[in-house]
Design a protein around this motif. Structure first.
Motif, PDB file in Angstrom:
ATOM      1  N   ALA A  63       0.837  -1.205   0.000  1.00  0.00           N
ATOM      2  CA  ALA A  63       0.000   0.000   0.000  1.00  0.00           C
ATOM      3  C   ALA A  63       0.872   1.256   0.000  1.00  0.00           C
ATOM      4  O   ALA A  63       0.599   2.209  -0.738  1.00  0.00           O
ATOM      5  N   GLU A  64       1.933   1.255   0.813  1.00  0.00           N
ATOM      6  CA  GLU A  64       2.860   2.403   0.822  1.00  0.00           C
ATOM      7  C   GLU A  64       3.491   2.582  -0.558  1.00  0.00           C
ATOM      8  O   GLU A  64       3.610   3.706  -1.059  1.00  0.00           O
ATOM      9  N   SER A  65       3.886   1.488  -1.155  1.00  0.00           N
ATOM     10  CA  SER A  65       4.500   1.518  -2.474  1.00  0.00           C
ATOM     11  C   SER A  65       3.534   2.098  -3.503  1.00  0.00           C
ATOM     12  O   SER A  65       3.914   2.932  -4.328  1.00  0.00           O
ATOM     13  N   LEU A  66       2.286   1.680  -3.432  1.00  0.00           N
ATOM     14  CA  LEU A  66       1.274   2.197  -4.356  1.00  0.00           C
ATOM     15  C   LEU A  66       1.089   3.700  -4.149  1.00  0.00           C
ATOM     16  O   LEU A  66       1.002   4.456  -5.117  1.00  0.00           O
ATOM     17  N   ARG A  67       1.055   4.120  -2.901  1.00  0.00           N
ATOM     18  CA  ARG A  67       0.879   5.544  -2.615  1.00  0.00           C
ATOM     19  C   ARG A  67       2.058   6.367  -3.146  1.00  0.00           C
ATOM     20  O   ARG A  67       1.876   7.455  -3.690  1.00  0.00           O
ATOM     21  N   VAL A  68       3.272   5.843  -3.039  1.00  0.00           N
ATOM     22  CA  VAL A  68       4.442   6.544  -3.573  1.00  0.00           C
ATOM     23  C   VAL A  68       4.368   6.605  -5.100  1.00  0.00           C
ATOM     24  O   VAL A  68       4.624   7.645  -5.705  1.00  0.00           O
ATOM     25  N   ARG A  69       4.005   5.498  -5.713  1.00  0.00           N
ATOM     26  CA  ARG A  69       3.939   5.415  -7.168  1.00  0.00           C
ATOM     27  C   ARG A  69       2.771   6.200  -7.740  1.00  0.00           C
ATOM     28  O   ARG A  69       2.870   6.793  -8.806  1.00  0.00           O
ATOM     29  N   SER A  70       1.644   6.173  -7.025  1.00  0.00           N
ATOM     30  CA  SER A  70       0.415   6.836  -7.475  1.00  0.00           C
ATOM     31  C   SER A  70      -0.211   7.582  -6.310  1.00  0.00           C
ATOM     32  O   SER A  70      -1.110   7.056  -5.639  1.00  0.00           O
ATOM     33  N   PRO A  71       0.233   8.808  -6.030  1.00  0.00           N
ATOM     34  CA  PRO A  71      -0.286   9.560  -4.883  1.00  0.00           C
ATOM     35  C   PRO A  71      -1.810   9.737  -4.910  1.00  0.00           C
ATOM     36  O   PRO A  71      -2.418   9.909  -3.859  1.00  0.00           O
ATOM     37  N   GLU A  72      -2.399   9.660  -6.078  1.00  0.00           N
ATOM     38  CA  GLU A  72      -3.851   9.827  -6.201  1.00  0.00           C
ATOM     39  C   GLU A  72      -4.618   8.514  -6.016  1.00  0.00           C
ATOM     40  O   GLU A  72      -5.840   8.481  -6.168  1.00  0.00           O
ATOM     41  N   ALA A  73      -3.929   7.426  -5.643  1.00  0.00           N
ATOM     42  CA  ALA A  73      -4.592   6.126  -5.481  1.00  0.00           C
ATOM     43  C   ALA A  73      -5.746   6.229  -4.489  1.00  0.00           C
ATOM     44  O   ALA A  73      -5.624   6.846  -3.428  1.00  0.00           O
ATOM     45  N   SER A  74      -6.853   5.595  -4.838  1.00  0.00           N
ATOM     46  CA  SER A  74      -8.046   5.630  -3.990  1.00  0.00           C
ATOM     47  C   SER A  74      -7.850   4.743  -2.761  1.00  0.00           C
ATOM     48  O   SER A  74      -6.983   3.868  -2.735  1.00  0.00           O
ATOM     49  N   GLY A 130      -1.515 -26.091  -3.767  1.00  0.00           N
ATOM     50  CA  GLY A 130      -1.857 -25.214  -4.868  1.00  0.00           C
ATOM     51  C   GLY A 130      -0.893 -24.049  -4.877  1.00  0.00           C
ATOM     52  O   GLY A 130      -0.394 -23.639  -3.826  1.00  0.00           O
ATOM     53  N   ALA A 131      -0.639 -23.512  -6.065  1.00  0.00           N
ATOM     54  CA  ALA A 131       0.268 -22.376  -6.167  1.00  0.00           C
ATOM     55  C   ALA A 131      -0.033 -21.590  -7.434  1.00  0.00           C
ATOM     56  O   ALA A 131      -0.532 -22.143  -8.417  1.00  0.00           O
ATOM     57  N   VAL A 132       0.280 -20.311  -7.371  1.00  0.00           N
ATOM     58  CA  VAL A 132       0.166 -19.450  -8.539  1.00  0.00           C
ATOM     59  C   VAL A 132       1.302 -18.437  -8.503  1.00  0.00           C
ATOM     60  O   VAL A 132       1.659 -17.933  -7.441  1.00  0.00           O
ATOM     61  N   TRP A 133       1.862 -18.156  -9.661  1.00  0.00           N
ATOM     62  CA  TRP A 133       2.965 -17.212  -9.813  1.00  0.00           C
ATOM     63  C   TRP A 133       2.367 -15.909 -10.307  1.00  0.00           C
ATOM     64  O   TRP A 133       1.770 -15.857 -11.370  1.00  0.00           O
ATOM     65  N   ARG A 134       2.521 -14.850  -9.530  1.00  0.00           N
ATOM     66  CA  ARG A 134       1.987 -13.541  -9.899  1.00  0.00           C
ATOM     67  C   ARG A 134       3.122 -12.533 -10.001  1.00  0.00           C
ATOM     68  O   ARG A 134       4.115 -12.629  -9.282  1.00  0.00           O
ATOM     69  N   THR A 135       2.924 -11.559 -10.880  1.00  0.00           N
ATOM     70  CA  THR A 135       3.884 -10.462 -10.983  1.00  0.00           C
ATOM     71  C   THR A 135       3.130  -9.166 -10.715  1.00  0.00           C
ATOM     72  O   THR A 135       2.831  -8.864  -9.584  1.00  0.00           O
ATOM     73  N   GLY A 136       2.823  -8.424 -11.734  1.00  0.00           N
ATOM     74  CA  GLY A 136       2.134  -7.151 -11.547  1.00  0.00           C
ATOM     75  C   GLY A 136       3.108  -6.043 -11.199  1.00  0.00           C
ATOM     76  O   GLY A 136       4.320  -6.247 -11.088  1.00  0.00           O
ATOM     77  N   ASP A 137       2.564  -4.844 -11.028  1.00  0.00           N
ATOM     78  CA  ASP A 137       3.388  -3.658 -10.784  1.00  0.00           C
ATOM     79  C   ASP A 137       4.303  -3.797  -9.568  1.00  0.00           C
ATOM     80  O   ASP A 137       5.400  -3.251  -9.554  1.00  0.00           O
ATOM     81  N   PHE A 138       3.858  -4.526  -8.556  1.00  0.00           N
ATOM     82  CA  PHE A 138       4.663  -4.627  -7.338  1.00  0.00           C
ATOM     83  C   PHE A 138       5.964  -5.383  -7.566  1.00  0.00           C
ATOM     84  O   PHE A 138       6.952  -5.142  -6.875  1.00  0.00           O
ATOM     85  N   ALA A 139       5.993  -6.268  -8.540  1.00  0.00           N
ATOM     86  CA  ALA A 139       7.228  -7.003  -8.829  1.00  0.00           C
ATOM     87  C   ALA A 139       8.305  -6.088  -9.399  1.00  0.00           C
ATOM     88  O   ALA A 139       9.487  -6.417  -9.324  1.00  0.00           O
ATOM     89  N   TYR A 143      10.304   0.951  -4.707  1.00  0.00           N
ATOM     90  CA  TYR A 143      10.043   1.180  -3.290  1.00  0.00           C
ATOM     91  C   TYR A 143       9.929  -0.163  -2.560  1.00  0.00           C
ATOM     92  O   TYR A 143      10.545  -0.371  -1.505  1.00  0.00           O
ATOM     93  N   LEU A 144       9.154  -1.079  -3.128  1.00  0.00           N
ATOM     94  CA  LEU A 144       8.960  -2.388  -2.501  1.00  0.00           C
ATOM     95  C   LEU A 144      10.265  -3.185  -2.525  1.00  0.00           C
ATOM     96  O   LEU A 144      10.620  -3.826  -1.536  1.00  0.00           O
ATOM     97  N   THR A 145      10.969  -3.121  -3.636  1.00  0.00           N
ATOM     98  CA  THR A 145      12.243  -3.831  -3.743  1.00  0.00           C
ATOM     99  C   THR A 145      13.197  -3.405  -2.628  1.00  0.00           C
ATOM    100  O   THR A 145      13.805  -4.238  -1.959  1.00  0.00           O
ATOM    101  N   LYS A 146      13.292  -2.105  -2.422  1.00  0.00           N
ATOM    102  CA  LYS A 146      14.175  -1.589  -1.369  1.00  0.00           C
ATOM    103  C   LYS A 146      13.658  -1.991   0.014  1.00  0.00           C
ATOM    104  O   LYS A 146      14.432  -2.394   0.885  1.00  0.00           O
ATOM    105  N   ALA A 147      12.345  -1.892   0.237  1.00  0.00           N
ATOM    106  CA  ALA A 147      11.758  -2.241   1.535  1.00  0.00           C
ATOM    107  C   ALA A 147      11.978  -3.711   1.889  1.00  0.00           C
ATOM    108  O   ALA A 147      12.085  -4.063   3.065  1.00  0.00           O
ATOM    109  N   LEU A 148      12.068  -4.559   0.868  1.00  0.00           N
ATOM    110  CA  LEU A 148      12.304  -5.986   1.102  1.00  0.00           C
ATOM    111  C   LEU A 148      13.790  -6.314   1.257  1.00  0.00           C
ATOM    112  O   LEU A 148      14.150  -7.461   1.479  1.00  0.00           O
ATOM    113  N   GLY A 149      14.636  -5.301   1.123  1.00  0.00           N
ATOM    114  CA  GLY A 149      16.058  -5.501   1.348  1.00  0.00           C
ATOM    115  C   GLY A 149      16.837  -6.011   0.151  1.00  0.00           C
ATOM    116  O   GLY A 149      17.961  -6.499   0.311  1.00  0.00           O
ATOM    117  N   LEU A 150      16.291  -5.881  -1.049  1.00  0.00           N
ATOM    118  CA  LEU A 150      17.021  -6.306  -2.223  1.00  0.00           C
ATOM    119  C   LEU A 150      18.143  -5.330  -2.527  1.00  0.00           C
ATOM    120  O   LEU A 150      18.029  -4.138  -2.250  1.00  0.00           O
TER     121      LEU A 150
END
Length: 188
Positions: A63-74, A130-139, A143-150
């Motif tokens: 959510a923080e990452s989305l807000r940084v990327r898109s400040p107008e996020a609902s 069961g498993a599913v591989w997802r990507t999307g904008d967060f991948a 911001y998220l990459t740094k927060a996860l320590g990459l």
């Protein structure tokens, strides 16, 4: 499960519930992942597991990452981002660690990590998970990459959601190899 049945019946499972994989099941999944083709023996993969309350924290980071990327996020979009990691009892963040190498380009290293992720998916299916591989904008979000320590040489290739399938698995569509395979005769 027979090896060919495993390969021919694996499907992405999007409706996942508790229980999460056991430590023994996770061990098998990661052992299978580590058997991926690896030109140069670089082992360019890394994995983060996220379960329990850590999923809530990951949702907050999303959510923080989305807000940084898109400040107008609902607020609805932010709530959706916070709930994403709660779709399964376990998430595996698949990370490629691309290393400089004179004979193994970065693209080959990313392919090796992709194969490792596929091995993880197959091992989950072989154990009745069961498993599913997802990507999307967060991948792809810095911001998220740094927060996860990459580090700067690492990138997220996806999030593998793992759990117990809810309901029955769908039957994969039958595809005919002839639609995708052509013999090359060597002529120009």
């Amino acid at each position: 499960m027979e090896a060919l049945d495993l390969l021919l019946t694996r499907v992405s499972v999007t409706r996942l519930t508790d229980p999460a994989p056991t430590p023994a099941q996770l061990d098998v999944m990661f052992r299978a992942a580590l058997r991926a083709p690896d030109h140069g023996q670089l082992r360019p993969w890394r994995f983060l597991t996220v379960q329990g309350e850590a999923r809530d924290r990951l949702g907050q980071l999303m959510a923080e990452s989305l807000r940084v990327r898109s400040p107008e996020a609902s607020e609805d979009a932010l709530l959706k981002a916070r709930k994403m990691p709660l779709r399964a009892p376990l998430l595996v963040v698949v990370i490629a660690r691309v290393q400089p190498h004179p004979k193994v380009p970065g693209s080959e290293q990313v392919l090796a990590v992709s194969c490792a992720a596929h091995g993880l998916l197959l091992a989950a299916h072989a154990q009745g998970l069961g498993a599913v591989w997802r990507t999307g904008d967060f991948a792809y979000d810095s911001y998220l990459t740094k927060a996860l320590g990459l580090t700067g040489d690492e990138q997220i290739l996806g999030f593998i959601y793992v759990g117990t399938p809810e309901g029955t698995l769908r039957t994969p569509p039958v595809m005919e190899p002839q639609q995708f395979v052509t013999e090359w005769s060597g002529a120009r």
